[in-house]
Design a protein around this motif. Sequence first.
Motif, short mmCIF file in Angstrom:
data_model
loop_
_atom_site.label_atom_id
_atom_site.label_comp_id
_atom_site.label_asym_id
_atom_site.label_seq_id
_atom_site.Cartn_x
_atom_site.Cartn_y
_atom_site.Cartn_z
N THR A 297 16.30 -4.69 27.44
CA THR A 297 17.48 -3.63 27.05
C THR A 297 16.83 -2.51 27.51
O THR A 297 15.76 -2.23 27.79
N ASN A 298 17.70 -1.39 27.15
CA ASN A 298 17.43 0.29 27.35
C ASN A 298 16.70 0.81 26.04
O ASN A 298 17.14 1.54 25.31
N LEU A 299 15.35 0.21 25.95
CA LEU A 299 14.52 0.44 24.61
C LEU A 299 13.98 1.72 24.92
O LEU A 299 13.24 2.27 25.79
N GLY A 300 14.80 2.84 24.07
CA GLY A 300 14.38 4.29 24.34
C GLY A 300 13.28 4.77 23.79
O GLY A 300 12.28 5.62 24.06
N ALA A 301 13.13 4.50 22.62
CA ALA A 301 12.06 5.01 21.48
C ALA A 301 11.86 3.91 20.20
O ALA A 301 12.73 3.17 20.13
N ILE A 302 10.65 4.10 19.84
CA ILE A 302 10.26 3.41 18.55
C ILE A 302 10.01 4.25 17.45
O ILE A 302 9.22 5.43 17.66
N ILE A 303 10.51 4.27 16.13
CA ILE A 303 10.02 5.04 15.22
C ILE A 303 9.44 4.38 14.30
O ILE A 303 9.89 3.24 13.51
N LEU A 304 7.93 4.55 14.08
CA LEU A 304 7.10 3.71 13.32
C LEU A 304 6.96 4.49 12.13
O LEU A 304 6.26 5.39 12.02
N ALA A 305 7.38 4.32 10.60
CA ALA A 305 7.13 4.65 9.60
C ALA A 305 5.92 3.93 8.87
O ALA A 305 6.42 2.82 8.60
N SER A 306 4.87 4.53 8.68
CA SER A 306 3.68 3.91 8.19
C SER A 306 2.63 4.73 7.48
O SER A 306 2.56 5.88 7.77
N ASP A 307 1.82 4.00 6.58
CA ASP A 307 0.40 4.79 6.29
C ASP A 307 -0.76 4.72 7.37
O ASP A 307 -1.86 5.21 7.14
N GLY A 308 -0.46 3.66 8.30
CA GLY A 308 -1.53 3.69 9.44
C GLY A 308 -2.57 2.65 8.96
O GLY A 308 -3.74 2.41 9.72
N MET B 225 -5.54 -7.28 -0.17
CA MET B 225 -5.81 -6.73 0.97
C MET B 225 -5.42 -5.44 1.13
O MET B 225 -5.76 -4.41 1.81
N GLU B 226 -3.99 -5.09 0.45
CA GLU B 226 -3.17 -3.90 0.79
C GLU B 226 -4.09 -3.00 -0.26
O GLU B 226 -3.79 -1.65 0.03
N TYR B 227 -4.90 -3.36 -1.21
CA TYR B 227 -5.69 -2.43 -2.01
C TYR B 227 -7.20 -1.90 -1.66
O TYR B 227 -7.79 -1.26 -2.33
N THR B 228 -7.54 -2.62 -0.68
CA THR B 228 -8.95 -2.44 -0.23
C THR B 228 -8.99 -1.05 0.43
O THR B 228 -10.03 -0.62 0.57
N GLN B 229 -7.95 -0.57 1.07
CA GLN B 229 -7.91 0.77 1.65
C GLN B 229 -6.85 1.61 1.21
O GLN B 229 -5.86 1.37 0.84
N THR B 230 -7.46 2.71 0.43
CA THR B 230 -6.42 3.55 -0.38
C THR B 230 -6.33 4.98 0.41
O THR B 230 -5.43 5.78 0.00
N SER C 24 0.76 -1.23 -0.03
CA SER C 24 0.16 -0.18 0.22
C SER C 24 0.68 1.32 0.01
O SER C 24 0.40 2.14 -0.33
N ILE C 25 2.03 1.01 0.58
CA ILE C 25 2.75 2.25 0.57
C ILE C 25 3.26 2.72 -0.78
O ILE C 25 3.07 3.97 -1.23
N LYS C 26 3.52 1.91 -1.73
CA LYS C 26 3.63 2.45 -3.38
C LYS C 26 2.33 2.32 -4.13
O LYS C 26 2.54 2.55 -5.61
#
Length: 695
Positions: free
Chosen positions: A154-165, A613-618, A85-87
Amino acid sequence: MSIFTEYSLWFVPLCIIIGLGIASVLYYRNSQSSIYPTHIIRIAFVLRTIFVSVLLFLLLAPYIQRTKRDVIKPVVVIVQDNSKSIKMHKDSLYYTGEYLTNLYELRNSLSDAYTTELFTFGERISQTDSIQYTDTRTNISDALQQIHARYYTTNLGAIILASDGLYNTGDNPLYSQAAQTTVPIYTIALGNSNQVRDNVVRDVQHNAIVFKQNPFGIRIFIESHNLQGKQSIVRVYEGKKQVYETRILPKTDNLYTSIDCKLSTTSLGQVLYTVTIEEQHDEITFKNNTFLFTVDVLESRQNILLIYDAVHPDVGAIRRAIESNKNFSVSVYSSKEFKGDVRDYNCLIFHGLPQSFGVSKELTLAAKKYAIPSMYIYNSTMNTSLLEILNVGVGIQKHSGTSDEVQARYEPSHTLFEIEPEIIECIETAPPVFAAYGEYSLGAQSNVMLWQQMQQVQLSRPLLVFFEKDGCKTAFFAGEGLWRWRMHAFKKYGSFSPFDVFINKCVNYLALTQKRELFHVQTAAIITENQDVVFRAELYNKSFEPIENKEIALQIFDAQGKEYPYVMSATQNYYSLQIGKLPVGKYTYKAYVTVDNTKLEQKGSFMVMPLHMEYTQTRANHALLQALSQQSGGSMVAKEHIAQLYDSISRNSSVTPISYTSTHRTLLLDSVWILMCLLALISTEWFLRKFYGGY
């Protein structure tokens, strides 16, 4: 670094004094010491003093204590959406070029102050730098769960989530356990949050099994966006033949509707249907304009014959339960009225039969003769002495013709078919039934599903038992009063369903007959394009003992007739082959093997279905990303402003290094160097004494 002992350090001077004392006695109080030169006596005296003092000091269990301080940098994990869906939008080149460059630069800039890791996710998570946007599913909640599980200690400080949601598998990430932690989640908003022009066949609801030439219904879910006033045609195809058509005319920019239609087929087996909606100009994608599904078409319904000796409410309860299953066609007769042939039915149910003589006895004997699956249900007029000759797996010697009121207790080891916990609870709490009082005997192959229970005490007498001999299945229910169970189900759950499902599962197990073959090959009939194609085969000799040393040839043919040859390898008592993923389409296969100069062959087919399934939500769901960041203490940035995340994370006081202080103890007794030194001391002293004539 410090040295400590298990005992008081006041013993150390005492060790030295004792060492001096022993050395003095040996070299200054001993008359033989006069043979040594004065300087040798002094050297030996010092060596002996040190040796004894150190040896005594070691008895105090001394140890070296070291304190170490470790600083662990925070871990920042970048989680990149790798789904198709990203592309999907027109800026697809941006995501394969400039965007990836910016993402890698962010990782490099963070690496100076933080430990950075890069993961991709779609259907599953993977630690890799390769971002291709090829996954056919998206599971955001599982990705977050996996990150927290991997970095829990571990010392997990932060998560960077790159997504279209957009997610189409798994739970809503806002309510996942990973989102409830104190680790901040920073999000990069990808995709387009504006609604684009698009026609979508979102889903089709249908039955998995239908019957030949019997109408069956389907429900088509349609979405139409930014196409107000544009008429679109919805069509349904069976193979290449159109079997249904209708039109929709959206009156608003966003239309959500469903279409019900009736279909019928003369085909058998797996039948492919295609639902399409007309393509409109400037749609974002045409891949979601088509939806494929299959149904398994059977020749006809299973015919069930219910025969009773006398009118009884149990007969009505059983009949209504079976009629609730549209896959069964039930006929009900008294034993005197039935004039048909029992071989016309897939399963027979005898209530109160067999009797001692007459038609009822002949019917039960005919069921045994023709190996027709049968279920026998007890009542007080049944001649239980005939059960043993009917191969029902149980025998009863009744005592005085009386009955016991018993309840049911489920046997946990029962595995013939699955029973839901709700049904088990309904059965075990149901009113008692009347069971014959006497001695029960079970056959060696009997499989008990329910035991009799009186006043919370489980008896060794079966209430429901299944039996199979020579491929013929039978069942025996040893109680009278099943109608009470059906009424109890309605009273307890407001529905007859628990009882009806219980009866239908029993009948379905009996009616489902499987021919045992010397050579059997199986694979899933429907496989999605992201799944591996796996074959399994079983090979037996005429005594049905497994054969493990043969090569099974397998040929797979695609729709164009192209052949893919394989060889199946033996794995314990069966053969298996994992082919991997195949392109979308219909395939046939043929497997063959030669045993004792006889060629055994199996044929079949399977279908690889596309996964869209990736194309049912645009429309990207940036609101979910924003909520996820705010809930966890992070922030969301647009894809063009990735670099801002470095400043955001740097200013977050919770993303800081952790300092650990660790203490390590080393016993001097374990030191090889101490042992070597002591040996050197005593060896030097011994050498000097011998060299100058001592002993």
